[in-house]
Design an enzyme around this catalytic site. Structure first.
Site, short mmCIF file in Angstrom:
data_model
loop_
_atom_site.label_atom_id
_atom_site.label_comp_id
_atom_site.label_asym_id
_atom_site.label_seq_id
_atom_site.Cartn_x
_atom_site.Cartn_y
_atom_site.Cartn_z
N ASN A 32 -14.95 -22.98 46.09
CA ASN A 32 -15.47 -23.92 47.08
C ASN A 32 -16.88 -24.44 46.77
O ASN A 32 -17.61 -24.85 47.67
CB ASN A 32 -15.46 -23.32 48.49
CG ASN A 32 -14.05 -23.15 49.03
OD1 ASN A 32 -13.12 -23.81 48.58
ND2 ASN A 32 -13.89 -22.25 49.98
N ASP B 264 -12.97 -23.01 41.69
CA ASP B 264 -14.40 -23.29 41.90
C ASP B 264 -15.02 -22.51 43.05
O ASP B 264 -16.21 -22.67 43.33
CB ASP B 264 -14.61 -24.78 42.16
CG ASP B 264 -14.02 -25.23 43.50
OD1 ASP B 264 -13.13 -24.53 44.01
OD2 ASP B 264 -14.47 -26.26 44.02
N LEU C 289 -3.06 -34.42 45.52
CA LEU C 289 -3.07 -33.46 46.62
C LEU C 289 -4.45 -32.81 46.70
O LEU C 289 -4.91 -32.17 45.74
CB LEU C 289 -2.01 -32.39 46.41
CG LEU C 289 -0.56 -32.91 46.38
CD1 LEU C 289 0.42 -31.76 46.13
CD2 LEU C 289 -0.21 -33.63 47.68
N LEU D 54 -1.55 -31.05 52.05
CA LEU D 54 -0.35 -30.37 52.52
C LEU D 54 -0.44 -30.16 54.03
O LEU D 54 -1.54 -29.95 54.56
CB LEU D 54 -0.19 -29.02 51.82
CG LEU D 54 0.01 -29.04 50.30
CD1 LEU D 54 0.09 -27.61 49.78
CD2 LEU D 54 1.25 -29.81 49.92
#
Length: 327
Positions: A217, A215, A191, A237
């Site tokens: 991003n 993290d 995912l 998702l």
């Protein structure tokens, strides 16, 4: 009386004020003598590094006293909770044999130790605790697997969450091997928000992988690239179909796990997203309320999700053994 430029009285301060409490300052790095290293080595550090050493040593000295106070507080809260259960004000906690096995499997890939800072290591470990708690107390549970804990995550668990070895394997299973050593590539679905694929259902014949990473991003496509390198399927998702988020669709590991468990329980993605994702991560309408993607009849649902991000779960793991002893 103080007034603002518009002639209105200023709003009362929300800060807690204790006028009779003296303000005490801790030791300064300028006159601090460390015990974990020589004074010469300490003096060669930068000022920020000295502060880090100072904070760690002060915590080591005071952590026992702090934890004792926390245990006493939790003991009082447990007694209050038991009383409320007796009065019927809140439901009793589910026992292990009262939960139903769903048949779904989720594995958290912890192969990102070197990608995180120390505070992020603490956060991801705490998020694993939250995942276990979710799986332990819901009406249904999934088969939750954790891949090999590497150096700093292992040290964090051994020091702050030592009783994790006593958690029931039916609710969480720690492995000493990596992802592909636990399950075959043909069973895995990684995912990742960067995947072009989107899942609509959860298959009990598949094992869904969540990257164990905090993290902020920094690393784009990290989990997607890993999935492609391993030759495993990947998907994201279906958040965009049901809710409008104010930022990039990245949520915490424990929130992803809670969404998956909630979907297993309800079969409704929209309900799972709205109940788990923090309200601040949704777009805001003119009224200031969070927005969801409208249904076919044009009615949009509001959001009443609790707020469970890294900052809020960062301290969850410190005394988990006491919390587990009461369930």
């Amino acid at each position: 009386m103080e007034v603002t430029k518009t002639g209105e009285e200023p709003a009362p301060s929300t800060k807690r004020h204790r006028p009779n409490t003296p303000i005490t300052k801790g030791p300064s790095v300028d006159d601090f003598t460390p015990t974990s290293m020589t004074l010469d080595a300490f003096n060669q550090l930068s000022r920020n590094q000295k502060k880090k050493v100072l904070r760690q040593e002060l915590w080591d000295q005071r952590s026992g006293e702090f934890r004792e106070k926390q245990r006493a507080k939790r003991s009082i809260l447990r007694k209050r909770h038991k009383q409320r259960v007796k009065l019927g004000e809140v439901p009793a906690k589910r026992k292990l044999d009262e939960q139903e096995r769903s048949g779904h499997s989720i594995i958290i890939d912890m192969d990102f130790d070197e990608k995180m800072h120390d505070t992020e290591i603490k956060s991801i470990c705490s998020q694993l605790v939250r995942c276990y708690s979710t799986n332990r107390h819901g009406p249904q549970f999934v088969d939750l697997h954790i891949t090999k804990l590497h150096e700093r995550c292992r040290a964090r668990f051994d020091k702050a969450i030592a009783d994790h070895t006593e958690w029931p394997a039916s609710r969480i299973m720690f492995h000493d091997t990596e992802l592909l050593d636990v399950f075959g590539a043909d069973k895995l679905v990684y995912l990742t928000a960067d995947s072009p694929n989107e899942i609509t259902e959860l298959d009990t014949q598949k094992v869904y992988v969540v990257g164990g990473l905090v993290d902020k991003n920094r690393y784009k496509r990290l989990t997607l690239d890993k999935a492609e390198q391993m030759g495993v399927a990947h998907a994201r998702l279906p958040i965009g179909q049901y809710v409008q988020m104010a930022s990039r669709k990245v949520i915490t590991v424990n929130q992803i796990f809670e969404i998956l468990v909630k979907f297993v329980e309800t079969g409704d993605w929209k309900q799972a997203f709205l109940e788990v994702i923090p309200q601040r991560k949704f777009n805001e309408g003119k009224s200031g309320g969070a927005k969801a993607v409208k249904d076919a009849d044009g009615a949009a649902e509001g959001v009443e999700a609790g707020d469970t991000d890294e900052a809020e779960v960062s301290e969850e793991a410190d005394d988990v053994s006491d919390r587990e002893s009461s369930v």
